[in-house]
Design a protein around this motif. Structure first.
Motif, PDB file in Angstrom:
ATOM      1  N   ALA A   1       8.792  13.791  18.057  1.00 35.73           N
ATOM      2  CA  ALA A   1       9.465  14.755  18.920  1.00 35.73           C
ATOM      3  C   ALA A   1      10.056  15.824  18.031  1.00 35.73           C
ATOM      4  N   ALA A   2      10.446  16.943  18.612  1.00 39.66           N
ATOM      5  CA  ALA A   2      10.949  18.052  17.819  1.00 39.66           C
ATOM      6  C   ALA A   2      12.393  17.818  17.417  1.00 39.66           C
ATOM      7  N   CYS A   3      12.846  18.597  16.424  1.00 40.97           N
ATOM      8  CA  CYS A   3      14.252  18.632  16.008  1.00 40.97           C
ATOM      9  C   CYS A   3      14.772  17.277  15.559  1.00 40.97           C
ATOM     10  N   GLY A   4      13.932  16.451  14.964  1.00 42.92           N
ATOM     11  CA  GLY A   4      14.392  15.196  14.397  1.00 42.92           C
ATOM     12  C   GLY A   4      14.643  14.104  15.392  1.00 42.92           C
ATOM     13  N   SER A   5      14.340  14.303  16.660  1.00 46.63           N
ATOM     14  CA  SER A   5      14.528  13.253  17.660  1.00 46.63           C
ATOM     15  C   SER A   5      13.244  12.468  17.810  1.00 46.63           C
ATOM     16  N   GLN A   6      13.316  11.144  17.636  1.00 48.13           N
ATOM     17  CA  GLN A   6      12.119  10.322  17.661  1.00 48.13           C
ATOM     18  C   GLN A   6      11.972   9.619  19.002  1.00 48.13           C
ATOM     19  N   GLY A   7      10.805   9.753  19.642  1.00 42.74           N
ATOM     20  CA  GLY A   7      10.518   9.070  20.892  1.00 42.74           C
ATOM     21  C   GLY A   7       9.437   8.036  20.664  1.00 42.74           C
ATOM     22  N   ALA A   8       8.916   7.503  21.751  1.00 44.36           N
ATOM     23  CA  ALA A   8       7.879   6.488  21.647  1.00 44.36           C
ATOM     24  C   ALA A   8       6.608   7.085  21.067  1.00 44.36           C
ATOM     25  N   LEU A   9       5.970   6.358  20.187  1.00 41.63           N
ATOM     26  CA  LEU A   9       4.712   6.807  19.599  1.00 41.63           C
ATOM     27  C   LEU A   9       3.596   6.762  20.637  1.00 41.63           C
ATOM     28  N   SER A  10       2.699   7.696  20.547  1.00 37.11           N
ATOM     29  CA  SER A  10       1.548   7.698  21.434  1.00 37.11           C
ATOM     30  C   SER A  10       0.593   6.572  21.042  1.00 37.11           C
ATOM     31  N   GLN A  11      -0.289   6.203  21.962  1.00 38.91           N
ATOM     32  CA  GLN A  11      -1.261   5.163  21.665  1.00 38.91           C
ATOM     33  C   GLN A  11      -2.167   5.576  20.508  1.00 38.91           C
ATOM     34  N   GLU A  12      -2.458   6.884  20.411  1.00 40.46           N
ATOM     35  CA  GLU A  12      -3.305   7.371  19.317  1.00 40.46           C
ATOM     36  C   GLU A  12      -2.654   7.129  17.967  1.00 40.46           C
ATOM     37  N   VAL A  13      -1.353   7.401  17.877  1.00 41.22           N
ATOM     38  CA  VAL A  13      -0.627   7.179  16.629  1.00 41.22           C
ATOM     39  C   VAL A  13      -0.565   5.690  16.301  1.00 41.22           C
ATOM     40  N   VAL A  14      -0.314   4.868  17.325  1.00 40.20           N
ATOM     41  CA  VAL A  14      -0.269   3.421  17.111  1.00 40.20           C
ATOM     42  C   VAL A  14      -1.622   2.927  16.609  1.00 40.20           C
ATOM     43  N   ASP A  15      -2.699   3.416  17.195  1.00 37.43           N
ATOM     44  CA  ASP A  15      -4.033   3.002  16.773  1.00 37.43           C
ATOM     45  C   ASP A  15      -4.285   3.359  15.313  1.00 37.43           C
ATOM     46  N   ARG A  16      -3.839   4.525  14.900  1.00 38.03           N
ATOM     47  CA  ARG A  16      -4.035   4.939  13.513  1.00 38.03           C
ATOM     48  C   ARG A  16      -3.228   4.075  12.556  1.00 38.03           C
ATOM     49  N   ALA A  17      -1.986   3.746  12.940  1.00 33.11           N
ATOM     50  CA  ALA A  17      -1.173   2.884  12.091  1.00 33.11           C
ATOM     51  C   ALA A  17      -1.782   1.489  12.001  1.00 33.11           C
ATOM     52  N   ARG A  18      -2.271   0.977  13.136  1.00 41.37           N
ATOM     53  CA  ARG A  18      -2.908  -0.339  13.137  1.00 41.37           C
ATOM     54  C   ARG A  18      -4.165  -0.340  12.282  1.00 41.37           C
TER      55      ARG A  18
ATOM     56  N   ARG B   1       0.846  -1.174   0.000  1.00 43.47           N
ATOM     57  CA  ARG B   1       0.000   0.000   0.000  1.00 43.47           C
ATOM     58  C   ARG B   1       0.878   1.218   0.000  1.00 43.47           C
ATOM     59  N   ALA B   2       0.347   2.326  -0.455  1.00 45.15           N
ATOM     60  CA  ALA B   2       1.109   3.564  -0.487  1.00 45.15           C
ATOM     61  C   ALA B   2       1.510   3.964   0.922  1.00 45.15           C
ATOM     62  N   LEU B   3       2.649   4.626   1.021  1.00 45.40           N
ATOM     63  CA  LEU B   3       3.110   5.074   2.319  1.00 45.40           C
ATOM     64  C   LEU B   3       2.382   6.334   2.775  1.00 45.40           C
ATOM     65  N   LEU B   4       1.544   6.909   1.913  1.00 49.25           N
ATOM     66  CA  LEU B   4       0.841   8.124   2.272  1.00 49.25           C
ATOM     67  C   LEU B   4      -0.668   7.902   2.223  1.00 49.25           C
ATOM     68  N   PRO B   5      -1.227   7.042   3.081  1.00 47.48           N
ATOM     69  CA  PRO B   5      -2.658   6.784   3.068  1.00 47.48           C
ATOM     70  C   PRO B   5      -3.436   8.030   3.412  1.00 47.48           C
ATOM     71  N   ALA B   6      -4.503   8.300   2.675  1.00 48.47           N
ATOM     72  CA  ALA B   6      -5.295   9.503   2.889  1.00 48.47           C
ATOM     73  C   ALA B   6      -5.868   9.523   4.288  1.00 48.47           C
ATOM     74  N   GLY B   7      -5.737  10.670   4.920  1.00 50.61           N
ATOM     75  CA  GLY B   7      -6.344  10.859   6.227  1.00 50.61           C
ATOM     76  C   GLY B   7      -5.571  10.260   7.381  1.00 50.61           C
ATOM     77  N   LEU B   8      -4.422   9.618   7.100  1.00 52.24           N
ATOM     78  CA  LEU B   8      -3.685   8.989   8.196  1.00 52.24           C
ATOM     79  C   LEU B   8      -2.631   9.960   8.694  1.00 52.24           C
ATOM     80  N   ALA B   9      -3.048  10.969   9.425  1.00 51.11           N
ATOM     81  CA  ALA B   9      -2.124  11.951   9.987  1.00 51.11           C
ATOM     82  C   ALA B   9      -1.654  11.462  11.334  1.00 51.11           C
ATOM     83  N   VAL B  10      -0.357  11.535  11.572  1.00 51.18           N
ATOM     84  CA  VAL B  10       0.173  11.082  12.848  1.00 51.18           C
ATOM     85  C   VAL B  10       0.831  12.230  13.574  1.00 51.18           C
ATOM     86  N   ALA B  11       0.892  12.136  14.876  1.00 47.02           N
ATOM     87  CA  ALA B  11       1.495  13.183  15.680  1.00 47.02           C
ATOM     88  C   ALA B  11       2.998  13.153  15.540  1.00 47.02           C
ATOM     89  N   VAL B  12       3.628  14.308  15.683  1.00 46.44           N
ATOM     90  CA  VAL B  12       5.074  14.389  15.619  1.00 46.44           C
ATOM     91  C   VAL B  12       5.656  13.618  16.789  1.00 46.44           C
TER      92      VAL B  12
END
Length: 204
Positions: free
Chosen positions: A27-44, A14-25
Motif C-alpha cells: 500500500a502507499a505511504c508505508g501502510s501495509q495491507g494484505a498481500l495479493s495472491q500473486e505476491v503470495v504465489d511469488r513468495a511461495r 537464502r538472500a533476501l533479494l532473490p533475482a526476479g522476485l518482484a512483489v507488488a507494493v
C-alpha cells in the motif's frame, strides 16, 4: 538469523533479494495491507511457507519490493526502508521453530557482527535484544516466531515492539486462496459426448 530449535543445526539462509522476485507494493505511504495472491504465489515459489508470510505496519517505512522471499527451508523475509531521508532497512523475518529465554540469550542480534555482547530482556509478549548497535524484537506465534530488527536509534524500542506484536499473516489463516468456482452450464447434457444441446424450433 540463527536456527531457533535447540540441538537442530541452523538452516542455510537464502538472500533476501532473490533475482526476479518482484512483489507488488502492499500500500502507499508505508501502510501495509494484505498481500495479493500473486505476491503470495511469488513468495511461495521462492520457498516461503504460506503460513509464514507476514506483514507489519511501521510508521514512516515502506516495503522494498524486490526483497520479499523465502529464507532458509521455508521461512519468509522482507525489508522495509525509510520513506524519507537516509537510513538502514528494517528487516522482518519469520521462521519455523521455538524461541525462549535460552535461545534469546545465545543468539546474536539480527544483523550484528556477533562480536558485541547482546543484552536480552523478556518484554511483555516477546523478547527484546540489543548489542548497542543493532536491536530486534521477537514474538512467538504457535510453531513459528516473528522478528523485526533495526539499527539502534533509527527505530524506537516501543515502535519496534508495537510493529512486531501487531504483525499479521499476509494471507489470512495462512492458506492459499481457493481455486475459482466453476459455473455450471445448463446447455450441457449429462449423457453422451457432452456436446451442447441446442434445440431448434419449427422450421429449423
Amino acid at each position: 538469523m540463527k536456527g531457533a530449535r535447540k540441538g537442530v543445526p541452523a538452516r542455510p539462509a537464502r538472500a533476501l533479494l532473490p533475482a526476479g522476485l518482484a512483489v507488488a507494493v502492499l500500500a502507499a505511504c508505508g501502510s501495509q495491507g494484505a498481500l495479493s495472491q500473486e505476491v503470495v504465489d511469488r513468495a511461495r515459489a521462492s520457498g516461503a511457507a504460506p503460513d509464514l508470510i507476514y506483514a507489519v505496519e511501521l510508521d514512516g517505512y515502506r516495503i522494498l519490493e524486490q526483497s520479499a522471499g523465502g529464507v532458509g527451508d521455508e521461512g519468509f523475509g522482507v525489508l522495509y526502508a525509510p520513506e524519507k531521508g537516509a537510513g538502514e532497512p528494517v528487516e522482518l523475518r519469520v521462521d519455523r521453530g521455538s524461541f525462549d529465554d535460552d535461545v534469546c540469550a545465545s543468539t546474536p542480534v539480527s544483523g550484528g557482527d556477533g562480536r558485541r555482547a547482546a543484552r536480552c530482556e523478556r518484554d511483555g509478549d516477546g523478547w527484546y535484544r540489543t548489542d548497542g548497535v543493532r536491536q530486534d524484537y521477537t514474538v512467538v506465534r504457535g510453531d513459528h516466531y516473528v522478528r523485526l530488527a533495526a539499527a539502534v536509534g533509527q527505530v524506537g524500542r516501543e515502535a519496534l515492539r508495537a510493529a512486531v506484536t501487531g504483525a499479521r499473516p499476509a494471507v489470512g489463516d495462512g492458506m492459499p486462496a481457493p481455486p475459482p468456482t466453476v459455473v455450471p452450464r445448463g446447455d450441457l447434457p449429462t449423457t453422451g459426448d457432452g456436446a451442447p444441446y441446442n434445440p431448434v424450433g419449427p422450421g429449423g
